[in-house]
Design an enzyme around this catalytic site. Structure first.
Site, short mmCIF file in Angstrom:
data_model
loop_
_atom_site.label_atom_id
_atom_site.label_comp_id
_atom_site.label_asym_id
_atom_site.label_seq_id
_atom_site.Cartn_x
_atom_site.Cartn_y
_atom_site.Cartn_z
N HIS A 14 7.84 -22.67 -38.50
CA HIS A 14 8.73 -23.03 -39.60
C HIS A 14 8.83 -21.86 -40.58
O HIS A 14 9.39 -22.00 -41.66
CB HIS A 14 8.21 -24.27 -40.33
CG HIS A 14 8.32 -25.54 -39.53
ND1 HIS A 14 7.60 -25.76 -38.37
CD2 HIS A 14 9.06 -26.66 -39.74
CE1 HIS A 14 7.90 -26.97 -37.90
NE2 HIS A 14 8.77 -27.53 -38.70
N ASP A 74 -0.18 -17.21 -33.69
CA ASP A 74 -1.11 -17.45 -34.78
C ASP A 74 -1.67 -16.09 -35.15
O ASP A 74 -2.18 -15.37 -34.29
CB ASP A 74 -2.23 -18.42 -34.41
CG ASP A 74 -2.91 -18.95 -35.67
OD1 ASP A 74 -2.21 -19.51 -36.53
OD2 ASP A 74 -4.13 -18.79 -35.81
N TYR A 162 1.23 -10.63 -46.10
CA TYR A 162 0.37 -9.60 -46.66
C TYR A 162 0.87 -8.18 -46.39
O TYR A 162 0.16 -7.21 -46.69
CB TYR A 162 -1.05 -9.75 -46.09
CG TYR A 162 -1.72 -11.05 -46.42
CD1 TYR A 162 -2.43 -11.21 -47.62
CD2 TYR A 162 -1.67 -12.14 -45.56
CE1 TYR A 162 -3.05 -12.41 -47.94
CE2 TYR A 162 -2.29 -13.34 -45.86
CZ TYR A 162 -2.98 -13.47 -47.05
OH TYR A 162 -3.59 -14.67 -47.37
N LYS A 183 8.55 -1.49 -38.04
CA LYS A 183 7.34 -2.29 -37.95
C LYS A 183 7.13 -2.87 -36.56
O LYS A 183 6.06 -2.77 -35.98
CB LYS A 183 7.38 -3.40 -38.98
CG LYS A 183 6.14 -4.30 -38.97
CD LYS A 183 6.32 -5.45 -39.95
CE LYS A 183 5.23 -6.49 -39.75
NZ LYS A 183 5.44 -7.72 -40.54
#
Length: 211
Positions: A14, A74, A162, A183
């Site tokens: 989400h 994750d 982060y 990235k």
């Protein structure tokens, strides 16, 4: 030969930032990407004790809910001087409002308490575990990592989470100062990608698509 079941794929997230990265990574493979959020699928409780376990839990829930193969990530930031924190709790440190500015300030305060002022004392890494689960229970799982240091103050407004506080080894700009292509773009020469998520995706892509 490419598995035709992968023509449509649910990204079990989400998180708009993660979804955007996965859409870019999968675009060259012509995959139609849906998300758990768009399909109204609930987010399962992340009760795993590792990144890999949580990725599998999320992918399994989405695959069962959508009846399609589902890819879950994750990931988290692990700071060595904080005994690996925030680690599995990286998202939770930002709270329900996703306040990563506050989460980065919390990391900085804890590092200051421990006198971690030099780059060597501020070592950290991002880890991303990916799990692809089919409705029939098949699973492909990989894990990627990128090492670096925590900088203060955070720099840049790109990326998410982060990223502004993380300076990857060998670079002079944080993830928050890099474009999405810098990235997590996949090098045309087949070299290693930069971000943890892109490195994990490279491994998975070679298994699934041969590239």
């Amino acid at each position: 030969m490419r598995d035709p079941s992968l023509d449509r794929l649910v990204i079990a997230t989400h998180n708009a930032g993660k979804l955007a990265e996965f859409r870019e990574l999968l675009k060259p493979h012509g995959v139609t990407v849906l998300s758990a959020g768009e399909l109204g699928l609930p987010e399962p409780d992340e009760t795993g004790t590792t990144f890999a376990a949580n990725a599998r839990l999320k992918a399994q829930a989405a695959a069962q809910g959508a009846g399609l193969p589902a890819l879950a990530d994750d990931s988290g930031l692990c700071v060595e001087a904080l005994d690996g924190a925030p680690g599995l709790f990286s998202a939770r440190w930002a709270g329900p409002d996703k306040d990563f500015t506050g989460a980065m300030a919390r990391i900085e305060a804890l590092l200051a308490e421990r006198g971690a002022s030099t780059p060597d004392a501020r070592r950290a890494h991002f880890t991303a575990a990916l799990a692809l689960v089919w409705p029939d229970g098949r699973v492909e799982a990989v894990e990627g990592r990128v090492d670096g240091t925590i900088v203060t103050p955070p720099r840049g407004r790109q990326g998410f989470g982060y990223d502004p506080a993380f300076l990857p080894d060998g670079h002079d700009r944080t993830f928050g100062e890099m474009s999405s292509e810098e990235k997590h773009g996949l090098p045309a020469d087949g070299g290693e990608a930069l971000s943890h998520r892109a490195r994990a995706f490279q491994m998975l892509s070679r298994r699934l698509f041969g590239a």
